[in-house]
Design an enzyme around this catalytic site. Structure first.
Site, mmCIF file in Angstrom:
data_model
loop_
_atom_site.group_PDB
_atom_site.id
_atom_site.type_symbol
_atom_site.label_atom_id
_atom_site.label_comp_id
_atom_site.label_asym_id
_atom_site.label_seq_id
_atom_site.Cartn_x
_atom_site.Cartn_y
_atom_site.Cartn_z
ATOM 1 N N LYS A 1 27.867 47.199 5.104
ATOM 2 C CA LYS A 1 27.880 46.174 6.090
ATOM 3 C C LYS A 1 26.784 47.665 7.060
ATOM 4 O O LYS A 1 26.688 48.590 7.173
ATOM 5 C CB LYS A 1 29.382 46.510 6.996
ATOM 6 C CG LYS A 1 29.827 47.520 6.730
ATOM 7 C CD LYS A 1 29.768 47.937 8.018
ATOM 8 C CE LYS A 1 30.288 49.596 8.403
ATOM 9 N NZ LYS A 1 29.932 50.908 9.333
ATOM 10 N N ASP B 1 37.733 49.365 7.028
ATOM 11 C CA ASP B 1 36.332 48.878 6.398
ATOM 12 C C ASP B 1 36.602 47.661 5.076
ATOM 13 O O ASP B 1 35.902 46.936 5.239
ATOM 14 C CB ASP B 1 35.407 49.948 6.754
ATOM 15 C CG ASP B 1 34.719 50.083 7.667
ATOM 16 O OD1 ASP B 1 35.134 49.385 9.103
ATOM 17 O OD2 ASP B 1 33.958 51.089 7.553
HETATM 18 O O1 C5P Z 1 40.307 54.280 7.398
HETATM 19 P P1 C5P Z 1 39.717 55.461 6.457
HETATM 20 O O2 C5P Z 1 39.795 55.639 6.080
HETATM 21 O O3 C5P Z 1 37.907 54.504 6.038
HETATM 22 O O4 C5P Z 1 38.706 55.904 7.927
HETATM 23 C C1 C5P Z 1 38.385 57.369 7.671
HETATM 24 C C2 C5P Z 1 38.511 58.307 8.720
HETATM 25 O O5 C5P Z 1 38.325 57.645 10.282
HETATM 26 C C3 C5P Z 1 40.524 58.385 9.437
HETATM 27 O O6 C5P Z 1 40.649 59.117 8.313
HETATM 28 C C4 C5P Z 1 39.809 58.619 10.422
HETATM 29 O O7 C5P Z 1 39.600 59.874 10.736
HETATM 30 C C5 C5P Z 1 38.423 57.770 11.375
HETATM 31 N N1 C5P Z 1 38.954 56.561 11.625
HETATM 32 C C6 C5P Z 1 39.024 56.641 12.760
HETATM 33 N N2 C5P Z 1 39.557 55.517 13.998
HETATM 34 C C7 C5P Z 1 39.524 53.878 12.969
HETATM 35 C C8 C5P Z 1 39.376 54.103 11.349
HETATM 36 C C9 C5P Z 1 38.747 54.931 10.943
HETATM 37 O O8 C5P Z 1 39.581 57.794 13.998
HETATM 38 N N3 C5P Z 1 39.435 53.298 13.596
#
Ligand code: C5P
Length: 299
Positions: free
Chosen positions: A10, A138
């Site tokens: 993406k 994502d």
């Molecule tokens: O959701 P995911 O595990 O992919 O996110 C990785 C990291 O990115 C999270 O631990 C956080 O630190 C950050 N993040 C965030 N806000 C979001 C998505 C991700 O702070 N909406």
């Protein structure tokens, strides 16, 4: 018998980021576009336990233990259906690792769909999307593909209309960036500032619906870009090289460090790619177009 699933990368054509929430995540208005760079995940029955292997130019950087989102997806599905996650997951990786193009998320969504087909669990789309949301912000979009607006931490999706193909050039960086580190840098840069609620930009949605690259080029935005550039200053040279090569727009993809360049058409994308390749400002260059479908089982 085995099942192979193809999953796209993406690019974010808008990434509006709110202030850090009490849980550490950030509310987003995240406009995703799926593009034609793909990972393929093959699930094959195994006698005893879960194994992950990976091939591709970045394979050495992919963790093969239980932190891999593909492994976590298989475990989550197996746990829900009360079976052992006895499966070999092979990832043919073409999406840059730690590049801001949802490569890890693609592998999570792909493994989930592959194991679902292999095990005949018969999970509903809603159940699969629920597991995706637990795996990462994502991951639901990797399953759905096309174009979508993600709200909440990015996992609540509303599909968007796309009126034509958008052609892109992606400049891959010499090293990766950690998404949590980029969000932490966003917080640091924003300390003491009043950070507005993230809202979707109507100009972005209209440009997507019309399939109008010139209109999209003036509307794209990424609130994580200053943070990515702060951690990876050389990226500004890459962005400048793409702009000079005739890109309609140059921006960091998601949390970076992949640089994304919007082109007028496929010919222009190929020309820009040639100039970028010779510029010495990136490790590799790829062209792709979108929107393309999300995770798909291959015959
Ligand atoms: O959701 P995911 O595990 O992919 O996110 C990785 C990291 O990115 C999270 O631990 C956080 O630190 C950050 N993040 C965030 N806000 C979001 C998505 C991700 O702070 N909406």
């Amino acid at each position: 018998m085995s099942v192979t699933v193809r999953v796209p990368a993406k690019v974010n054509v808008q990434l509006a980021v709110g202030a850090a929430r009490p849980d550490g995540f950030h509310d987003l208005a995240n406009v995703f576009l799926a593009v034609s760079l793909y990972d393929e995940i093959t699930a094959t029955p195994a006698a005893d336990g879960l194994r992950v292997t990976c091939e591709g130019p970045d394979a050495g950087q992919v963790p093969l233990d239980r932190t891999n989102l593909a492994a976590r997806a298989a475990e989550a599905l197996a746990a829900r259906y009360g079976r052992a996650p006895d499966v070999h997951l092979h990832i043919a990786k073409d999406i840059p690792v730690a590049g801001g193009m949802a490569g890890g998320s693609a592998d999570g969504a792909g493994a989930l769909l592959a194991c679902d087909a292999l095990w005949g669990t018969g999970a509903s789309r809603e159940e699969l999307l629920e597991i995706c949301a637990e795996l990462g912000s994502d991951v639901p979009f990797s399953l759905v593909g096309g174009a979508a607006l993600g709200t909440g931490r990015g996992e609540r999706l509303a599909e968007l209309e796309v009126g034509g193909d958008f052609h892109w050039v992606f400049a891959l960086a010499a090293r990766g960036l950690s998404t949590p580190a980029v969000f932490r840098e966003f917080d640091r840069l924003g300390e003491g500032l009043d950070i507005p609620e993230p809202v979707a930009d109507q100009a972005v949605l209209d440009a997507l619906a019309k399939g109008d690259p010139a209109a999209l080029a003036v509307a794209v935005s990424n609130d994580l870009q200053p943070a990515a550039l702060s951690l990876f200053p050389e990226l500004s040279d890459t962005l400048a090289a793409g702009r000079a090569a005739g890109a309609l727009a140059a921006l960091v993809s998601g949390s970076g460090p992949t640089a994304a360049f919007l082109a007028t058409d496929a010919k222009s994308a190929s020309d820009i790619a040639g100039v970028l390749r010779a510029s010495g400002t990136c490790r590799d260059v790829r062209t792709a177009s979108g929107a393309v479908p999300g995770a798909t089982v291959l015959d």
